[in-house]
Design a protein around this motif. Structure first.
Motif, short mmCIF file in Angstrom:
data_model
loop_
_atom_site.label_atom_id
_atom_site.label_comp_id
_atom_site.label_asym_id
_atom_site.label_seq_id
_atom_site.Cartn_x
_atom_site.Cartn_y
_atom_site.Cartn_z
N ALA A 129 0.91 -1.12 0.19
CA ALA A 129 -0.01 -0.07 0.04
C ALA A 129 0.74 1.31 0.04
O ALA A 129 1.84 1.40 0.85
CB ALA A 129 -0.84 -0.02 1.43
N GLY A 130 0.50 2.24 -0.69
CA GLY A 130 1.17 3.51 -0.81
C GLY A 130 2.23 3.54 -1.92
O GLY A 130 2.83 4.41 -2.31
N LYS B 192 -1.04 5.40 -7.97
CA LYS B 192 -0.62 4.97 -6.57
C LYS B 192 -1.54 4.54 -5.97
O LYS B 192 -2.98 5.02 -5.85
CB LYS B 192 -0.19 6.30 -6.06
CG LYS B 192 0.22 6.15 -4.39
CD LYS B 192 0.95 7.42 -4.02
CE LYS B 192 1.42 7.14 -2.53
NZ LYS B 192 1.83 8.70 -1.97
N PHE B 193 -1.38 3.12 -5.39
CA PHE B 193 -2.42 2.52 -4.84
C PHE B 193 -2.48 2.51 -3.26
O PHE B 193 -1.27 2.16 -2.68
CB PHE B 193 -2.09 0.79 -5.10
CG PHE B 193 -2.47 0.56 -6.51
CD1 PHE B 193 -1.65 0.70 -7.66
CD2 PHE B 193 -3.72 0.05 -6.84
CE1 PHE B 193 -2.10 0.55 -8.91
CE2 PHE B 193 -3.96 -0.37 -8.13
CZ PHE B 193 -2.87 -0.15 -9.21
N THR C 75 -3.54 -8.09 -13.18
CA THR C 75 -3.85 -7.58 -11.67
C THR C 75 -2.94 -7.21 -10.97
O THR C 75 -1.85 -7.36 -11.12
CB THR C 75 -4.35 -9.14 -11.01
OG1 THR C 75 -5.30 -9.73 -11.91
CG2 THR C 75 -4.86 -9.09 -9.71
N ILE C 76 -3.24 -6.28 -9.90
CA ILE C 76 -2.29 -5.69 -9.06
C ILE C 76 -2.88 -5.86 -7.76
O ILE C 76 -4.06 -5.60 -7.44
CB ILE C 76 -2.24 -4.18 -9.32
CG1 ILE C 76 -1.99 -3.69 -10.96
CG2 ILE C 76 -1.24 -3.76 -8.32
CD1 ILE C 76 -0.60 -3.85 -11.14
N THR C 77 -1.89 -6.78 -7.01
CA THR C 77 -2.32 -6.93 -5.56
C THR C 77 -1.70 -6.05 -4.57
O THR C 77 -0.55 -6.09 -4.88
CB THR C 77 -1.97 -8.53 -5.29
OG1 THR C 77 -2.52 -9.28 -6.10
CG2 THR C 77 -2.22 -9.00 -3.79
N VAL C 78 -2.15 -5.49 -3.66
CA VAL C 78 -1.62 -4.49 -2.86
C VAL C 78 -1.68 -5.08 -1.45
O VAL C 78 -2.70 -5.45 -0.97
CB VAL C 78 -2.32 -3.28 -2.81
CG1 VAL C 78 -1.76 -2.08 -1.99
CG2 VAL C 78 -2.48 -2.46 -4.44
N GLN C 79 -0.67 -5.32 -0.70
CA GLN C 79 -0.68 -5.78 0.74
C GLN C 79 -0.70 -4.77 1.56
O GLN C 79 -0.19 -3.76 1.33
CB GLN C 79 0.56 -6.93 0.56
CG GLN C 79 0.57 -7.85 -0.13
CD GLN C 79 1.84 -8.56 -0.26
OE1 GLN C 79 2.83 -8.27 0.21
NE2 GLN C 79 1.84 -9.91 -0.37
#
Ligand SMILES: [Cu+2]
Length: 112
Positions: free
Chosen positions: A51-52, A88-89, A108-112
């Protein structure tokens, strides 16, 4: 004796403050990701970030492509050959997207 003790405590407090500042800003640890758009594919198709962090797509085809979120969260519009788009996620989650011109192009974007 008391002076060296308090100096050590002060230094420890300053160190802790510096670490806390670096963690809260996020910028110090950002590992921004890049995705190439080439041969009508997103490469890599699946990317994992924190994240960020920011993902930047670069269109290496001659054809224009888009990066369009399935949920509408982000939408690049047409990216001409050689052009880029960044997003920016901020929040964790799984973000699926496609090219609105070529719907078979998915990623796919995986945001942890
Ligand atoms: Cu496309």
């Amino acid at each position: 004796m008391t002076f060296s003790c308090s100096a050590r405590a002060l230094r420890a407090a300053m160190m802790a403050g510096l670490v806390a500042t670096a963690l809260s800003s996020g910028a110090a640890f950002a590992q921004d990701a890049t995705v190439k758009i080439k041969s009508f594919m997103f490469m890599p198709m699946a990317v994992t970030i924190h994240a960020g962090e920011t993902v930047t797509w670069t269109n290496m085809d001659e054809e224009p492509h888009t990066v369009t979120s399935n949920t509408g969260l982000f939408r690049s519009g047409g990216i001409d050959g050689g052009g880029t788009y960044s997003f920016k996620f901020a929040k964790p989650g799984v973000y699926k997207y496609s090219c609105s011109i070529h719907p078979q192009m998915i990623g796919t974007i995986t945001v942890q």
